[in-house]
Design a protein around this motif. Structure first.
Motif, PDB file in Angstrom:
ATOM      1  N   ALA A 168       1.923 -16.796  -2.002  1.00 13.83           N
ATOM      2  CA  ALA A 168       2.257 -15.993  -3.183  1.00 13.83           C
ATOM      3  C   ALA A 168       1.093 -15.079  -3.540  1.00 13.83           C
ATOM      4  N   SER A 169       0.742 -14.210  -2.630  1.00 11.21           N
ATOM      5  CA  SER A 169      -0.394 -13.313  -2.837  1.00 11.21           C
ATOM      6  C   SER A 169      -0.098 -11.961  -2.212  1.00 11.21           C
ATOM      7  N   SER A 170      -0.834 -10.965  -2.673  1.00 10.79           N
ATOM      8  CA  SER A 170      -0.657  -9.619  -2.130  1.00 10.79           C
ATOM      9  C   SER A 170      -1.068  -9.543  -0.663  1.00 10.79           C
ATOM     10  N   ALA A 171      -2.019 -10.386  -0.259  1.00 10.45           N
ATOM     11  CA  ALA A 171      -2.465 -10.379   1.131  1.00 10.45           C
ATOM     12  C   ALA A 171      -1.326 -10.780   2.069  1.00 10.45           C
ATOM     13  N   PHE A 172      -0.611 -11.857   1.719  1.00 14.81           N
ATOM     14  CA  PHE A 172       0.513 -12.252   2.576  1.00 14.81           C
ATOM     15  C   PHE A 172       1.631 -11.223   2.503  1.00 14.81           C
ATOM     16  N   LEU A 173       1.840 -10.632   1.324  1.00 10.98           N
ATOM     17  CA  LEU A 173       2.871  -9.602   1.195  1.00 10.98           C
ATOM     18  C   LEU A 173       2.560  -8.424   2.115  1.00 10.98           C
ATOM     19  N   TRP A 174       1.301  -8.023   2.163  1.00 10.18           N
ATOM     20  CA  TRP A 174       0.911  -6.926   3.053  1.00 10.18           C
ATOM     21  C   TRP A 174       1.160  -7.308   4.507  1.00 10.18           C
ATOM     22  N   PHE A 175       0.806  -8.541   4.863  1.00  3.33           N
ATOM     23  CA  PHE A 175       1.033  -9.011   6.239  1.00  3.33           C
ATOM     24  C   PHE A 175       2.523  -8.983   6.580  1.00  3.33           C
ATOM     25  N   ALA A 176       3.371  -9.455   5.657  1.00  7.24           N
ATOM     26  CA  ALA A 176       4.807  -9.488   5.926  1.00  7.24           C
ATOM     27  C   ALA A 176       5.372  -8.078   6.095  1.00  7.24           C
ATOM     28  N   TYR A 177       4.990  -7.150   5.213  1.00  8.43           N
ATOM     29  CA  TYR A 177       5.526  -5.796   5.279  1.00  8.43           C
ATOM     30  C   TYR A 177       5.074  -5.047   6.537  1.00  8.43           C
ATOM     31  N   HIS A 178       3.908  -5.375   7.031  1.00  3.97           N
ATOM     32  CA  HIS A 178       3.355  -4.618   8.160  1.00  3.97           C
ATOM     33  C   HIS A 178       3.538  -5.296   9.500  1.00  3.97           C
ATOM     34  N   ARG A 179       4.072  -6.483   9.512  1.00  9.05           N
ATOM     35  CA  ARG A 179       4.261  -7.130  10.817  1.00  9.05           C
ATOM     36  C   ARG A 179       5.428  -6.472  11.552  1.00  9.05           C
ATOM     37  N   PRO A 180       5.368  -6.426  12.874  1.00  4.86           N
ATOM     38  CA  PRO A 180       6.465  -5.814  13.642  1.00  4.86           C
ATOM     39  C   PRO A 180       7.762  -6.598  13.459  1.00  4.86           C
ATOM     40  N   GLY A 181       8.842  -5.863  13.266  1.00 11.40           N
ATOM     41  CA  GLY A 181      10.149  -6.479  13.140  1.00 11.40           C
ATOM     42  C   GLY A 181      10.583  -6.777  11.724  1.00 11.40           C
ATOM     43  N   PHE A 182       9.706  -6.603  10.724  1.00  7.48           N
ATOM     44  CA  PHE A 182      10.123  -6.870   9.350  1.00  7.48           C
ATOM     45  C   PHE A 182      11.072  -5.758   8.910  1.00  7.48           C
ATOM     46  N   PRO A 183      12.215  -6.122   8.318  1.00  4.18           N
ATOM     47  CA  PRO A 183      13.229  -5.101   7.989  1.00  4.18           C
ATOM     48  C   PRO A 183      12.746  -4.125   6.918  1.00  4.18           C
ATOM     49  N   ALA A 184      13.025  -2.865   7.123  1.00  7.33           N
ATOM     50  CA  ALA A 184      12.696  -1.833   6.136  1.00  7.33           C
ATOM     51  C   ALA A 184      13.745  -1.841   5.033  1.00  7.33           C
ATOM     52  N   ASP A 185      13.409  -1.214   3.917  1.00  6.36           N
ATOM     53  CA  ASP A 185      14.345  -1.129   2.796  1.00  6.36           C
ATOM     54  C   ASP A 185      15.462  -0.149   3.142  1.00  6.36           C
ATOM     55  N   THR A 186      16.677  -0.631   3.059  1.00  3.00           N
ATOM     56  CA  THR A 186      17.833   0.211   3.417  1.00  3.00           C
ATOM     57  C   THR A 186      18.143   1.267   2.375  1.00  3.00           C
ATOM     58  N   TYR A 187      17.497   1.201   1.211  1.00  2.00           N
ATOM     59  CA  TYR A 187      17.753   2.180   0.158  1.00  2.00           C
ATOM     60  C   TYR A 187      16.617   3.190   0.032  1.00  2.00           C
ATOM     61  N   GLY A 188      15.708   3.220   0.991  1.00  2.00           N
ATOM     62  CA  GLY A 188      14.727   4.290   1.077  1.00  2.00           C
ATOM     63  C   GLY A 188      13.379   4.038   0.431  1.00  2.00           C
ATOM     64  N   MET A 189      13.111   2.813  -0.058  1.00  2.68           N
ATOM     65  CA  MET A 189      11.793   2.553  -0.659  1.00  2.68           C
ATOM     66  C   MET A 189      10.746   2.448   0.446  1.00  2.68           C
ATOM     67  N   ASN A 190       9.677   3.228   0.326  1.00  4.05           N
ATOM     68  CA  ASN A 190       8.649   3.191   1.363  1.00  4.05           C
ATOM     69  C   ASN A 190       7.750   1.954   1.206  1.00  4.05           C
ATOM     70  N   THR A 191       6.924   1.707   2.202  1.00  8.21           N
ATOM     71  CA  THR A 191       6.095   0.499   2.216  1.00  8.21           C
ATOM     72  C   THR A 191       5.074   0.511   1.087  1.00  8.21           C
ATOM     73  N   GLU A 192       4.516   1.671   0.759  1.00  7.66           N
ATOM     74  CA  GLU A 192       3.524   1.752  -0.315  1.00  7.66           C
ATOM     75  C   GLU A 192       4.131   1.356  -1.662  1.00  7.66           C
ATOM     76  N   GLU A 193       5.327   1.889  -1.953  1.00  7.91           N
ATOM     77  CA  GLU A 193       5.996   1.540  -3.207  1.00  7.91           C
ATOM     78  C   GLU A 193       6.417   0.073  -3.204  1.00  7.91           C
ATOM     79  N   ARG A 194       6.823  -0.391  -2.060  1.00  5.65           N
ATOM     80  CA  ARG A 194       7.177  -1.812  -1.914  1.00  5.65           C
ATOM     81  C   ARG A 194       5.977  -2.710  -2.230  1.00  5.65           C
ATOM     82  N   MET A 195       4.839  -2.359  -1.698  1.00 13.52           N
ATOM     83  CA  MET A 195       3.631  -3.147  -1.950  1.00 13.52           C
ATOM     84  C   MET A 195       3.273  -3.136  -3.434  1.00 13.52           C
ATOM     85  N   ARG A 196       3.411  -1.997  -4.068  1.00 14.86           N
ATOM     86  CA  ARG A 196       3.053  -1.905  -5.486  1.00 14.86           C
ATOM     87  C   ARG A 196       3.960  -2.789  -6.344  1.00 14.86           C
ATOM     88  N   LEU A 197       5.255  -2.636  -6.165  1.00 14.58           N
ATOM     89  CA  LEU A 197       6.198  -3.409  -6.974  1.00 14.58           C
ATOM     90  C   LEU A 197       6.182  -4.894  -6.576  1.00 14.58           C
TER      91      LEU A 197
END
Length: 381
Positions: A168-197
């Motif tokens: 439950a930390s931003s470090a693991f969240l960053w790892f999850a979002y940037h690992r290969p194969g993690f699904p992108a947001d189908t409604y157009g939210m980019n990774t930077e905005e995803r990390m912030r929210l």
């Protein structure tokens, strides 16, 4: 005043001194034994709630004071006489000195005055020796089984709590979002905005901020990112997380307090408790892992039914929580918790494994403690 008959020594006093001689003689072995006795009895006093700031458990005094006879009364050492008789001699000597009369015993007045402080010191040391022997005889850790159980239970609880906190930390969240194969947001939210929210959401469940911490977040169209139902669910998650973490810290504190004094008074008790707790953690992880592997969806739903019985944990795919934390995120989080818990558990198991060297050390500590108790208690058993 008639001359007082010599007093008989306390029965067993000579045997007491013979047994205690190795613990009070002024040589290297005696100093080591006296230090061991001090640690043992300090631990006993700490557990009993007594002041242990000064190591007064085995205070034998110097050879000159502990064997000094009362002049003209008896050749028997004062510290081997019964305590009431020592006090009687002390009172008698003080009375004679106060009256200023000629001595009625076989000594001069100045020698009588000098014997009073010697008798006082001897009486104090006799009381200390008696207290030390009594503590040695009764030296048994209180609630040992319960304390071992608490220490063992602390291993899986604290290990899982630490693993969940890491996930439950931003470090693991960053790892999850940037690992290969993690699904992108189908409604157009980019990774930077995803990390912030997403970081806002993880921070919220671990801090004491009000609901507006999430509810006030708005997008470029001035629309709130999180629906009231989403904020309500995250508030429920916050309550569960804070209660769980607080209980884990309380259990860890209780386990630490339970381990105090056991190193000296119950050799190997702490190690065995942690070793058993590591096995319990492995068994728990094996059971949970099997359930998750057999049916992840059912396992995930039952988990939420247990911790969120109000049922406000289901959302649409277009809701912000699902976009930030899709199902794949929880699969990754579950695997990460399992791996972190396994790593910590194996480390604890390695550090507490009952090797021959560790068992030999514990047996030596236990044997030394038993021998010390025998010497200290030989005169009262």
């Amino acid at each position: 005043m008639a001359e007082k008959e010599p007093l008989e020594p306390l029965a067993g006093a000579e045997r007491d001194w013979d047994d205690l001689t190795p613990a009070i003689d002024d040589n290297d072995e005696a100093v080591a034994q006296r230090a061991t006795a001090d640690r043992l009895l300090r631990a006993r006093r700490v557990e009993s709630g007594l002041d242990s700031s000064e190591p007064t458990a085995i205070s034998m005094g110097s050879p000159a004071t502990r064997n000094a006879p009362v002049t003209g009364v008896s050749e028997t050492p004062v510290d081997s006489m019964p305590l009431p008789e020592v006090r009687e001699l002390l009172d008698e000597s003080v009375a004679v000195a106060g009256e200023g009369s000629a001595p009625t015993l076989n000594s001069a007045a100045d020698e009588t005055e000098q014997s009073a402080p010697v008798a006082a010191v001897a009486a104090t040391e006799a009381e200390e020796r008696a207290s030390a022997r009594e503590l040695a005889v009764e030296d048994r850790p209180r609630w040992l089984k319960l304390r071992q159980f608490l220490m063992g239970m602390a291993v899986p609880v604290l290990t899982l709590a630490l693993a969940v906190r890491v996930v439950a930390s931003s470090a693991f969240l960053w790892f999850a979002y940037h690992r290969p194969g993690f699904p992108a947001d189908t409604y157009g939210m980019n990774t930077e905005e995803r990390m912030r929210l997403g970081s806002y959401g993880l921070d919220y469940i671990l801090n004491f901020a009000p609901a507006s911490y999430l509810g006030a977040l708005r997008n470029e169209k001035n629309v709130t990112w999180f629906l009231p139902s989403e904020v309500e669910h995250m508030t429920d998650v916050k309550v569960v997380m804070l209660i769980t973490m607080t209980l884990a810290m309380i259990l860890g504190l209780v386990a630490w307090m339970s381990s105090r004094t056991l190193k000296e008074r119950a050799a190997g008790a702490v190690r065995r408790s942690l070793f058993a707790g590591s096995w319990a953690t492995l068994a728990l992880m094996a059971a949970l892992g099997t359930l998750a592997f057999v049916g992840w969806e059912r396992f995930f739903e039952n988990f939420h039914h247990v911790f969120f019985p109000q049922g406000n944990w289901q959302f649409h795919a277009s809701d912000t929580l699902i976009r930030l934390y899709p199902p794949q995120f929880w699969v990754d989080a579950g695997i990460a918790v399992a791996l972190i818990t396994l790593a910590i558990t194996l480390l604890i198991m390695m550090l507490t494994w009952p090797t021959k060297l560790r068992k030999a050390r514990e047996e030596k500590v236990a044997a030394d403690r038993l021998e010390l108790r025998r010497k200290l208690s030989s005169s009262v058993l």
